[in-house]
Each structure stands twice: as structure tokens, then as C-alpha cells.
Design a protein around this motif. Structure first.
Motif, short mmCIF file in Angstrom:
data_model
loop_
_atom_site.label_atom_id
_atom_site.label_comp_id
_atom_site.label_asym_id
_atom_site.label_seq_id
_atom_site.Cartn_x
_atom_site.Cartn_y
_atom_site.Cartn_z
N PRO A 27 -29.28 109.99 10.77
CA PRO A 27 -29.58 110.03 12.20
C PRO A 27 -28.32 110.34 13.02
O PRO A 27 -27.21 110.04 12.61
CB PRO A 27 -30.09 108.62 12.51
CG PRO A 27 -29.66 107.77 11.37
CD PRO A 27 -29.45 108.67 10.20
N ALA A 28 -28.54 110.96 14.19
CA ALA A 28 -27.42 111.30 15.06
C ALA A 28 -27.70 110.99 16.52
O ALA A 28 -26.80 111.04 17.34
CB ALA A 28 -27.07 112.78 14.90
N THR A 29 -28.94 110.66 16.87
CA THR A 29 -29.30 110.35 18.25
C THR A 29 -29.89 108.95 18.32
O THR A 29 -30.29 108.39 17.30
CB THR A 29 -30.34 111.35 18.79
OG1 THR A 29 -31.57 111.17 18.07
CG2 THR A 29 -29.88 112.80 18.66
N GLY A 35 -35.83 105.50 15.07
CA GLY A 35 -36.79 105.95 14.06
C GLY A 35 -36.41 105.47 12.67
O GLY A 35 -37.28 105.08 11.88
N LEU A 36 -35.11 105.48 12.35
CA LEU A 36 -34.65 104.95 11.06
C LEU A 36 -35.04 103.48 10.93
O LEU A 36 -35.57 103.06 9.90
CB LEU A 36 -33.14 105.11 10.93
CG LEU A 36 -32.48 104.40 9.74
CD1 LEU A 36 -32.95 104.99 8.42
CD2 LEU A 36 -30.96 104.46 9.86
N GLY A 88 -18.73 95.13 20.87
CA GLY A 88 -17.55 95.97 20.98
C GLY A 88 -17.93 97.39 21.36
O GLY A 88 -18.71 97.62 22.27
N ARG A 89 -17.41 98.34 20.61
CA ARG A 89 -17.66 99.76 20.93
C ARG A 89 -18.92 100.30 20.27
O ARG A 89 -19.23 101.49 20.39
CB ARG A 89 -16.45 100.60 20.56
CG ARG A 89 -16.11 100.61 19.11
CD ARG A 89 -14.78 101.33 18.83
NE ARG A 89 -14.63 101.61 17.42
CZ ARG A 89 -14.99 102.74 16.83
NH1 ARG A 89 -15.51 103.72 17.55
NH2 ARG A 89 -14.82 102.92 15.54
N SER A 90 -19.68 99.45 19.59
CA SER A 90 -20.87 99.90 18.89
C SER A 90 -22.11 99.84 19.77
O SER A 90 -22.28 98.92 20.55
CB SER A 90 -21.12 99.04 17.64
OG SER A 90 -20.04 99.14 16.75
N SER A 91 -22.97 100.84 19.60
CA SER A 91 -24.32 100.81 20.15
C SER A 91 -25.22 100.26 19.05
O SER A 91 -24.82 100.24 17.88
CB SER A 91 -24.79 102.22 20.52
OG SER A 91 -24.01 102.75 21.56
N GLY A 92 -26.42 99.84 19.41
CA GLY A 92 -27.26 99.28 18.37
C GLY A 92 -28.74 99.37 18.65
O GLY A 92 -29.17 99.65 19.76
N VAL A 93 -29.49 99.14 17.57
CA VAL A 93 -30.94 99.03 17.64
C VAL A 93 -31.30 97.74 16.91
O VAL A 93 -30.94 97.55 15.76
CB VAL A 93 -31.64 100.22 16.95
CG1 VAL A 93 -33.16 100.05 16.99
CG2 VAL A 93 -31.22 101.54 17.57
N LEU A 94 -31.97 96.83 17.60
CA LEU A 94 -32.45 95.57 17.04
C LEU A 94 -33.96 95.70 16.87
O LEU A 94 -34.67 96.03 17.83
CB LEU A 94 -32.11 94.42 17.99
CG LEU A 94 -32.87 93.10 17.83
CD1 LEU A 94 -32.54 92.45 16.49
CD2 LEU A 94 -32.54 92.15 18.97
N VAL A 141 -29.18 98.11 13.46
CA VAL A 141 -28.50 99.36 13.17
C VAL A 141 -27.37 99.48 14.18
O VAL A 141 -27.61 99.37 15.38
CB VAL A 141 -29.45 100.57 13.29
CG1 VAL A 141 -28.71 101.87 12.99
CG2 VAL A 141 -30.65 100.42 12.38
N TYR A 142 -26.15 99.71 13.71
CA TYR A 142 -24.99 99.84 14.59
C TYR A 142 -24.32 101.19 14.38
O TYR A 142 -24.10 101.62 13.25
CB TYR A 142 -23.96 98.75 14.29
CG TYR A 142 -24.46 97.36 14.52
CD1 TYR A 142 -24.69 96.87 15.79
CD2 TYR A 142 -24.73 96.54 13.44
CE1 TYR A 142 -25.17 95.59 15.99
CE2 TYR A 142 -25.20 95.25 13.62
CZ TYR A 142 -25.42 94.78 14.91
OH TYR A 142 -25.89 93.51 15.09
N TYR A 143 -24.01 101.85 15.52
CA TYR A 143 -23.27 103.11 15.48
C TYR A 143 -22.22 103.09 16.58
O TYR A 143 -22.58 102.89 17.72
CB TYR A 143 -24.20 104.30 15.68
CG TYR A 143 -23.41 105.59 15.64
CD1 TYR A 143 -23.11 106.19 14.43
CD2 TYR A 143 -22.95 106.18 16.81
CE1 TYR A 143 -22.37 107.36 14.38
CE2 TYR A 143 -22.21 107.34 16.77
CZ TYR A 143 -21.91 107.93 15.57
OH TYR A 143 -21.16 109.07 15.51
N PRO A 144 -20.96 103.27 16.30
CA PRO A 144 -20.40 103.27 14.95
C PRO A 144 -20.59 101.91 14.30
O PRO A 144 -20.96 100.95 14.97
CB PRO A 144 -18.93 103.60 15.16
CG PRO A 144 -18.64 103.22 16.57
CD PRO A 144 -19.93 103.36 17.32
#
Length: 167
Positions: A27-29, A35-36, A88-94, A141-144
Motif C-alpha cells: 500500500p502507498a495511500t 484496505g490492507l 510521533g511522526r507515524s500515521s495510522g489505521v486502527l 497499521v503504522y506508516y512510517p
């Protein structure tokens, strides 16, 4: 007048592979990360056999990694919570896989049932708690990838609007 349609002239676009976008391996968006998480949630065989419960602390297991992201599986027995924190600098999906969790932010409190999903940006402060009487399981899910989780001393609770005259 020509009765040929564009499809008849050009042919079926799905038959012209060089015009199709290649499927991404990772995934990149935000939508693809959400979705993942939904795809993992739908396939219980990927996560259910791994779940454990710990009465002393939240249990967690890194389920998967990819280029720049991590997927974590967590379990929560009744009464366990994360404390007020950001990522921190991570975005996430819970994503709630099983049971119910409560999310508290300065904007309010939200009950999250199985299947519920929350997306957050870096610096988003919240507290997640299992206020129910049953265990819960969540996917994160965390990015980064998560490198820090700063704790905040103030608990996240909805605040009453202030009167601008007396504030």
C-alpha cells in the motif's frame, strides 16, 4: 454517419495490458492502508490463531512489515488501556477485529465496535481503553513504522465549551 462506437474502434481496454496500472505489491495511500487492514480483518486465519491475552499488560505482536510500514495485532482484556499518547511522526489505521474498545480524544469519546476503523495523522492524541466486560482484539497499521509513542499526562476527555466572555 459512422455507427462504430469508440469501444468498437479502440477495442477493450482491459485487453491492452500496457495501458493498465500495475497492481502495487504494498500500500502507498491512506485508502490502500485502510484496505490492507480490512483485508487482514476479513481473513481470521491470518490473525486469530496468534492472539493471546495477558492480564497484566496489553499483548501485542508484529504481524507484518513492508517498505516503511508495520502491522501490529493487539489484545485488550477488560480494563486495559493505552494511556493518552500520540504516534510521533507515524500515521495510522486502527481497526477493531473483535470486541469493543473506547477511544477518547479531547473532542469526545467514541465506542468502537468490531469492524470499526479509525485513521489518524501524525501528532493525533488519543487514549484507547477496553471499557467492556469482554476481551477485544485490534489491528494497527503504522506508516512510517512506529518508532515512538509519546505519552501525554492529561487524560483525553471531552471538554465543555468555554464561554468566550469568561475564558
Amino acid at each position: 454517419m459512422n455507427s462504430d462506437s469508440d469501444l468498437q474502434i479502440a477495442g477493450d481496454i482491459l485487453e491492452v495490458p500496457h495501458l493498465l496500472q500495475p497492481a502495487r505489491e504494498h500500500p502507498a495511500t491512506v485508502a490502500e492502508f485502510a484496505g490492507l487492514a480490512r483485508a487482514i480483518a476479513a481473513d481470521r486465519s491470518q490473525w486469530a490463531p496468534l492472539v493471546q491475552y495477558d492480564a497484566a499488560t496489553r499483548w501485542y505482536h508484529r504481524l507484518r512489515t513492508g517498505p516503511g510500514y508495520e502491522v501490529w495485532l493487539l489484545s485488550w482484556v477488560p480494563g486495559q488501556g493505552s494511556g493518552s499518547h500520540d504516534h510521533g511522526r507515524s500515521s495510522g489505521v486502527l481497526t477493531i477485529l473483535q470486541g469493543e474498545l473506547t477511544e477518547r480524544t479531547e473532542r469526545g469519546t467514541r465506542a468502537l465496535d468490531s469492524g470499526a476503523q479509525r485513521v489518524f495523522a501524525p501528532g493525533y492524541v488519543h487514549e484507547v481503553v477496553n471499557d467492556s466486560l469482554e476481551p477485544a482484539v485490534s489491528l494497527h497499521v503504522y506508516y512510517p513504522g512506529l518508532t515512538e509513542m509519546p505519552m501525554h499526562t492529561a487524560h483525553c476527555e471531552a471538554r465543555a465549551p468555554q464561554d468566550p466572555v469568561t475564558a
